[in-house]
Enzyme design. Structure first.
Site, short mmCIF file in Angstrom:
data_model
loop_
_atom_site.label_atom_id
_atom_site.label_comp_id
_atom_site.label_asym_id
_atom_site.label_seq_id
_atom_site.Cartn_x
_atom_site.Cartn_y
_atom_site.Cartn_z
N SER A 50 0.85 -1.19 0.00
CA SER A 50 0.00 0.00 0.00
C SER A 50 0.89 1.24 0.00
O SER A 50 2.09 1.15 0.23
CB SER A 50 -0.85 -0.03 1.28
OG SER A 50 -1.45 1.21 1.54
N TYR A 76 -3.60 -1.19 9.94
CA TYR A 76 -3.48 -1.38 8.49
C TYR A 76 -2.10 -0.92 8.03
O TYR A 76 -1.39 -1.61 7.29
CB TYR A 76 -4.58 -0.61 7.77
CG TYR A 76 -4.60 -0.76 6.27
CD1 TYR A 76 -3.83 0.06 5.47
CD2 TYR A 76 -5.40 -1.71 5.66
CE1 TYR A 76 -3.85 -0.07 4.08
CE2 TYR A 76 -5.44 -1.84 4.27
CZ TYR A 76 -4.66 -1.02 3.50
OH TYR A 76 -4.68 -1.15 2.13
C1 GCO Z 1 -7.21 4.88 3.80
C2 GCO Z 1 -7.26 3.96 2.61
C3 GCO Z 1 -5.85 3.65 2.11
C4 GCO Z 1 -5.93 3.03 0.73
C5 GCO Z 1 -4.77 2.24 0.26
C6 GCO Z 1 -3.67 3.12 -0.17
O1 GCO Z 1 -8.01 4.70 4.71
O2 GCO Z 1 -6.35 5.79 3.77
O3 GCO Z 1 -7.95 2.76 2.90
O4 GCO Z 1 -5.22 2.83 3.06
O5 GCO Z 1 -7.01 2.16 0.66
O6 GCO Z 1 -4.39 1.30 1.21
O7 GCO Z 1 -2.61 2.31 -0.60
#
Ligand code: GCO
Ligand code: CA
Length: 257
Positions: free
Chosen positions: A148, A161
């Protein structure tokens, strides 16, 4: 004269894409199939998995179904043993499955943290290990981990995440450290802000939408099909001397302040 013929051809190869009954995973599975690969489609919802497999078959592709939750180790090993019994080799593994959870850390339960890390990161280790055990004797394999923007930078309220995606970047390098000499190439793709179900709440938020378009040099959100080039490249002979890298498909976002 070296020929470019076959550098991007996946004919005869089989690709397992986790979390591929919808979203980015489904789009990448379609792209790999169109490049010639047979697909092992994965999801944890039986109805959605069967429906998605039917769609790809209707488009003329060879599709196997592997129903398992990527946090269920017993189901993962059972799925691989089932493939072994059918003589289906996983030549390409795309560790795509992941969840998002947006909440300030001070409000985040430890169990919520664990669930994101388990789903997004530990799964890639477990499934990667099972795939590598079978790739090593064959002397070849491709692993593409889906990272990501958050593999490299953080944004408030998505700590687990972010940590999981940072871990994906370093797991990719750890795979290289141990498996490159075995003929396996492990790399990562870092999607930018793509139009997906996971991001719908962000897309529908005018302030966030404006921020993404202002912060991205390409001035737009990415489309899921815009990951296909990178995933085919990292799954094909064209990338046989590429290892431990992350390719950001982000419209230039990480290249600029
Ligand atoms: C957030 C998004 C991001 C994107 C993605 C970017 O909440 O900022 O979910 O995390 O989805 O992962 O690469
Ligand atoms: Ca085909």
């Amino acid at each position: 004269m070296t020929t470019t013929k076959g550098l991007f051809d996946l004919t005869g190869r089989t690709a397992l894409v986790t979390g591929s009954s919808r979203g980015l995973g489904n789009s990448m599975a379609r792209g790999l199939a169109e490049a010639g690969a047979a697909i092992i489609l994965n999801g944890s919802n039986p109805d959605r998995l069967t429906a998605s497999a039917g769609e790809l078959r209707a488009e003329g592709h060879t599709v196997h179904e592997a129903l398992f939750d990527v946090t269920d180790e017993a189901a993962i090993t059972a799925a691989f043993e089932n493939l072994d019994r059918q003589g289906i080799a996983v030549d390409i593994l795309v560790n795509n499955a992941g969840i998002q959870l947006r909440k300030p850390m001070v409000d985040l339960a430890t169990e919520e943290w664990r669930r994101v890390i388990e789903t997004n990161l530990t799964s890639a280790f477990v499934i990667g290990r099972e795939a590598a055990k079978r790739m090593i004797p064959r002397g070849q394999g491709k692993i593409v981990n889906i990272g990501s923007l958050m593999s490299d930078v953080a944004r408030a309220t998505i700590a687990p995440y972010t940590v999981s995606k940072g871990g994906i970047k370093m797991l990719t390098k750890a795979m290289t450290a141990e498996w490159a000499e075995k003929g396996i190439q492990a790399n990562a793709i870092g999607p930018g802000y793509m139009v997906t179900d996971m991001n719908q709440a962000l897309i529908d938020n005018p302030a966030f939408d404006t921020w993404v378009k202002g912060r991205t040099p390409s001035r737009r959100w990415g489309r899921p099909d815009e990951l296909i080039g990178a995933v085919v490249f990292l799954s094909a002979p064209a990338s046989n001397y590429v290892n431990g890298q992350i390719i950001h498909v982000d419209g230039g976002m990480l290249a600029v302040l």
